[in-house]
Write a protein that holds these residues in place. Structure first.
Motif, PDB file in Angstrom:
ATOM      1  N   ASN A   1      -7.160  -5.480 -22.365  1.00  0.00           N
ATOM      2  CA  ASN A   1      -6.759  -5.177 -21.257  1.00  0.00           C
ATOM      3  C   ASN A   1      -5.381  -4.196 -21.104  1.00  0.00           C
ATOM      4  N   GLU A   2      -4.514  -4.957 -21.857  1.00  0.00           N
ATOM      5  CA  GLU A   2      -3.191  -4.559 -21.739  1.00  0.00           C
ATOM      6  C   GLU A   2      -2.975  -3.210 -22.706  1.00  0.00           C
TER       7      GLU A   2
ATOM      8  N   LYS B   1      -9.385 -10.586 -24.897  1.00  0.00           N
ATOM      9  CA  LYS B   1      -9.898  -9.832 -23.862  1.00  0.00           C
ATOM     10  C   LYS B   1      -8.728  -9.351 -22.965  1.00  0.00           C
ATOM     11  N   ASP B   2      -7.705 -10.342 -22.884  1.00  0.00           N
ATOM     12  CA  ASP B   2      -6.606  -9.742 -22.125  1.00  0.00           C
ATOM     13  C   ASP B   2      -5.705  -8.706 -23.027  1.00  0.00           C
TER      14      ASP B   2
ATOM     15  N   VAL C   1      -3.572   4.344 -21.146  1.00  0.00           N
ATOM     16  CA  VAL C   1      -3.855   5.338 -19.966  1.00  0.00           C
ATOM     17  C   VAL C   1      -2.458   5.839 -19.469  1.00  0.00           C
ATOM     18  N   THR C   2      -1.148   4.921 -19.798  1.00  0.00           N
ATOM     19  CA  THR C   2      -0.022   5.416 -19.470  1.00  0.00           C
ATOM     20  C   THR C   2       0.568   6.483 -20.678  1.00  0.00           C
ATOM     21  N   ASN C   3       0.235   6.236 -22.048  1.00  0.00           N
ATOM     22  CA  ASN C   3       0.912   7.169 -23.030  1.00  0.00           C
ATOM     23  C   ASN C   3      -0.273   7.867 -23.565  1.00  0.00           C
ATOM     24  N   VAL C   4      -1.092   8.142 -22.986  1.00  0.00           N
ATOM     25  CA  VAL C   4      -2.411   8.934 -23.581  1.00  0.00           C
ATOM     26  C   VAL C   4      -2.107  10.441 -24.378  1.00  0.00           C
TER      27      VAL C   4
ATOM     28  N   HIS D   1     -14.729  -3.494 -20.336  1.00  0.00           N
ATOM     29  CA  HIS D   1     -13.849  -2.842 -21.450  1.00  0.00           C
ATOM     30  C   HIS D   1     -14.756  -1.661 -21.766  1.00  0.00           C
TER      31      HIS D   1
ATOM     32  N   VAL E   1     -14.625   3.829 -17.766  1.00  0.00           N
ATOM     33  CA  VAL E   1     -13.069   3.700 -17.517  1.00  0.00           C
ATOM     34  C   VAL E   1     -12.746   4.466 -16.543  1.00  0.00           C
ATOM     35  N   ALA E   2     -11.481   4.360 -16.152  1.00  0.00           N
ATOM     36  CA  ALA E   2     -10.897   4.934 -15.115  1.00  0.00           C
ATOM     37  C   ALA E   2     -10.630   6.404 -15.357  1.00  0.00           C
ATOM     38  N   GLU E   3     -10.718   7.223 -14.389  1.00  0.00           N
ATOM     39  CA  GLU E   3     -10.791   8.527 -14.546  1.00  0.00           C
ATOM     40  C   GLU E   3      -9.894   9.327 -15.536  1.00  0.00           C
ATOM     41  N   THR E   4      -8.504   8.637 -15.399  1.00  0.00           N
ATOM     42  CA  THR E   4      -7.699   9.306 -16.381  1.00  0.00           C
ATOM     43  C   THR E   4      -7.906   9.399 -17.787  1.00  0.00           C
TER      44      THR E   4
ATOM     45  N   ARG F   1      -3.970  -0.481 -20.693  1.00  0.00           N
ATOM     46  CA  ARG F   1      -3.156  -0.029 -19.783  1.00  0.00           C
ATOM     47  C   ARG F   1      -2.131   0.754 -20.458  1.00  0.00           C
TER      48      ARG F   1
ATOM     49  N   SER G   1      -1.299 -12.661 -19.750  1.00  0.00           N
ATOM     50  CA  SER G   1      -2.240 -12.457 -18.339  1.00  0.00           C
ATOM     51  C   SER G   1      -3.345 -13.222 -18.827  1.00  0.00           C
TER      52      SER G   1
END
Lengths: 409, 275
Positions: free
Chosen positions: A186-187, A182-183, A193-196, A295, A31-34, A190, A176
């Motif tokens: 993804n959402e 799967k989409d 990561v924004t509201n962690v 994922h 996953v992304a670093e955040t 997202r 999307s």
């Protein structure tokens, strides 16, 4: 310290994953670093509560009084006699509150979320069963709840969308990509990561970054623990085979896991064969995919030669996913479990067979497991036993079945 | 010295900060990308970041998701992105090119084969969004063998212990994600970024670039006062999205936006005036 002999001995299947979340080469954290630090916090919180007797007692109470566990193990005698081979027992996860196995996991994760002080729950859903199970526990605990669902799936499962909204969840249509599960995942990632800071992501299957595959499995393993006791009480011995459908694979791993070290119990995972593996229109990464990363974990995926994820197809929205839990990838490679597929039409036949012969309307996902049982049972003796996980009930699917047969309900 | 290191060294001597534009390769069509890269260099780009389109860009907001979808409609692939870099290199041997994307297309090609092909094409750095250092061993080894800098992300949630682990593997520069969120969101808090970047500089030797949420000349200039590099993506891709019916106008629109950013950044750097 382990002796050299111990170090070389093959691990028990139930020892996995390792400390970094690996099942052999599969699993891990991609996953992304955040998200790395929040995921580590989640792992620590889960490890602590997993062994806390108070938490376990709380979970057991909820599973008993709220979910309705234990779910029955039912001997489908008429259907078994009709098939003329092994005796088939159905693990009735369809009788759980909200109608599927999904609630075993959401009850557990919601308790964890509350212990971690999170006030907002998000989830993704394909067929809508996990979304409903998530909205249900969020309503009960008074937590804000947002469910991401592919626009295509919202059309296929409109009654579940309405159920989630009745329960107070916000259902976000994901437009999307292929507009399916799967989409939606993804959402949800997202959003997370924004509201962690205040948000707990309740993943519905045994996939995602470590610790999700192990944690969701642990919450679902109640299915197999009960089934193991029940079959011994009813038949006096362990079954010869277990069958479960595999989308992400949570109901299958939940049934399989307590039997992994019983090497004489054969394990069959049934993927969505769609129009048939040879047509390319299916959802069967273990049967026809290859290892990759999506994922948050390494596992078998449906992808093209360039590593792009391909669109999947299954009549069952809950199986319509290009990946699968990493523990299944490992069980496949190690040979402990066998993965097969049945087509949409075979699953529909299984749906009708059980409905007419046992008076139980199964989910289309579970109908894949039933369809494989109709192939396997006649090859076995009458004194042999198969346990099939009836992972959900089929009320949500009656419109899909009717439409497929040209009937307007 | 790698092209990326050399570029940061030259900028440091000149008292300037790096401007790093991002575009998705093949967006809105494959013919646009290489001329656009040259136009961005002319408009003041110091390093080019080229997005490798992926079917499931989990860390990206709607603007770059749509860019990936436009590019994939033209059957873009990692191999075709490498061909574009090679084509760019025929006319430009100096500007570093950095690929940004997701792990699966690289794994599908194979880490070793990809690293060799990327070096051959003239790639200088690779940033793999969904590959944290814990899982990066094989790819980092491949990239190092082929003298490509592995670029890693840092975020507001990254602890000092993780920074140390990331720095062990990282090359070129460190990419600081300015907020918790996806690309293109509007949550930039320059004071918070300044504080975190100041702290990172005290514990990491590599230059630090800041990306996510830089939307115009003003925010680029403010970030350039606290970081070594300003990375701008969605603000440029938005121009591409608005011009898909007239792809011939994209170069000028993107270049105009970049020139404004360049000018605003240089105006904030007193040393730039004398160089």
């Amino acid at each position: 310290m382990s002796t050299p002999t111990e170090a070389m001995a093959p691990p028990h299947f139930t020892d996995l994953p390792d400390a970094n979340g690996h099942f052999g080469p599969y699993g891990g954290r991609f996953v992304a670093e955040t998200l790395m630090e929040p995921i580590e916090e989640l792992r620590q919180a889960y490890e602590k509560l997993k062994n806390d007797p108070d938490f376990q007692a709380e979970l057991d109470r909820d599973l008993h009084y709220y979910v309705g566990r234990p779910s029955p193990l039912y001997h489908a005698e008429r259907w078994s006699n009709h098939l003329g081979g092994a005796q088939i027992y159905l693990k009735r996860e369809d009788l759980n509150h909200t109608g599927a196995h999904k609630i075993n996991n959401t009850v557990g994760q919601a308790l964890l979320a509350r212990h971690m002080g999170k006030t907002r729950i998000i989830g993704e859903t394909g067929a809508g069963q996990h979304g409903v199970a998530t909205a249900t526990v969020a309503a009960r605990l008074g937590l804000e709840c947002v469910i991401y669902m592919g626009a295509e799936d919202m059309k296929r499962q409109s009654s579940n969308v309405y159920r989630m909204r009745l329960l107070g969840a916000e259902v976000v249509s994901v437009e999307s990509g292929s507009k399916t599960l799967k989409d939606a995942l993804n959402e949800a990632m997202r959003d997370w990561v924004t509201n962690v800071d205040n948000t707990f992501y309740i993943i519905g299957t045994v996939a995602g970054p470590h610790p999700y595959p192990a944690m969701v499995r642990d919450f679902q393993a109640v299915i197999g623990r009960e089934a193991r006791q029940q079959i011994q009480a009813q038949a006096g011995r362990l079954p010869d085979a277990l069958i479960a459908c595999v989308g992400g694979g949570s109901n299958a791993i939940g049934l399989f896991h307590p039997f992994l070290d019983d090497r004489d119990v054969a394990l069959y995972g049934v993927e969505g064969g769609g129009d048939g593996i040879e047509t390319g229109r299916h959802s069967a990464p273990l049967c026809a995919g290859r290892p990759g990363v999506l994922h948050g974990n390494r596992t078998y995926l449906m992808e093209d030669d360039d590593g792009l994820i391909t669109e999947t197809h299954s009549i069952s929205a809950g199986l319509d996913y290009p990946g699968v839990g990493p523990e299944h990838a490992w069980l496949k490679d190690s040979g402990r479990a066998r993965y097969v597929s049945v087509t949409d039409n075979e699953a529909l036949q299984g749906f009708h067979d059980l409905t007419r012969m046992e008076g139980i309307i199964p989910a289309l996902e579970s109908s894949h497991a039933l369809a494989y049982a109709t192939k396997l049972a006649p090859t076995m003796r009458r004194d042999q036993i198969i346990v099939v996980n009836l992972s959900g009930r089929g009320d949500k699917d009656i419109h899909t079945v009717a439409a497929h047969e040209g009937i307007e309900v | 010295m790698s092209r990326i290191q050399a570029r940061f060294e030259a900028l440091r001597r000149a008292g300037r900060k790096a401007l790093i534009p991002y575009v998705t390769a093949g967006d809105p069509d494959p013919q646009t990308t290489v001329p656009l890269m040259h136009a961005m260099v002319e408009a003041g780009a110091d390093i080019i970041e080229l997005g490798v389109p992926f079917s499931d860009p989990m860390a990206d907001g709607p603007v770059i998701q749509a860019a990936c979808e436009r590019a994939l409609r033209h059957h873009m692939s990692l191999r075709r992105v490498l061909e574009m870099v090679a084509e760019f290199r025929r006319d430009n041997d100096e500007t570093p090119v950095l690929l940004m994307g997701y792990l699966n297309p690289i794994e599908a090609m194979g880490c070793a084969e990809f690293s060799a092909a990327a070096q051959q094409a003239g790639v200088d750095g690779v940033l793999t969004v969904d590959l944290p250092p814990e899982e990066a061993g094989e790819l980092v080894a491949g990239l190092r063998t082929h003298e490509i800098d592995p670029i890693f992300l840092l975020s507001p949630t990254t602890t000092d212990a993780r920074v140390a682990r990331i720095v062990e593997q990282a090359g070129g520069f460190l990419y600081y994600v300015s907020f918790k969120g996806v690309t293109g969101a509007t949550r930039l808090d320059v004071d918070a970024v300044a504080e975190k970047v100041g702290h990172l500089k005290s514990i990491a030797a590599l230059p630090i670039g800041v990306g996510f949420g830089i939307r115009d000349a003003e925010s680029a200039a403010r970030i350039s006062q606290v970081a070594d590099a300003v990375i701008v993506g969605s603000a440029l891709v938005r121009h591409i999205a608005e011009s898909t019916d007239h792809p011939e106008t994209i170069k000028d629109k993107v270049a105009e936006e970049l020139r404004a950013m360049r000018a605003a950044m240089d105006a904030k750097q007193p040393a730039a005036a004398v160089s």
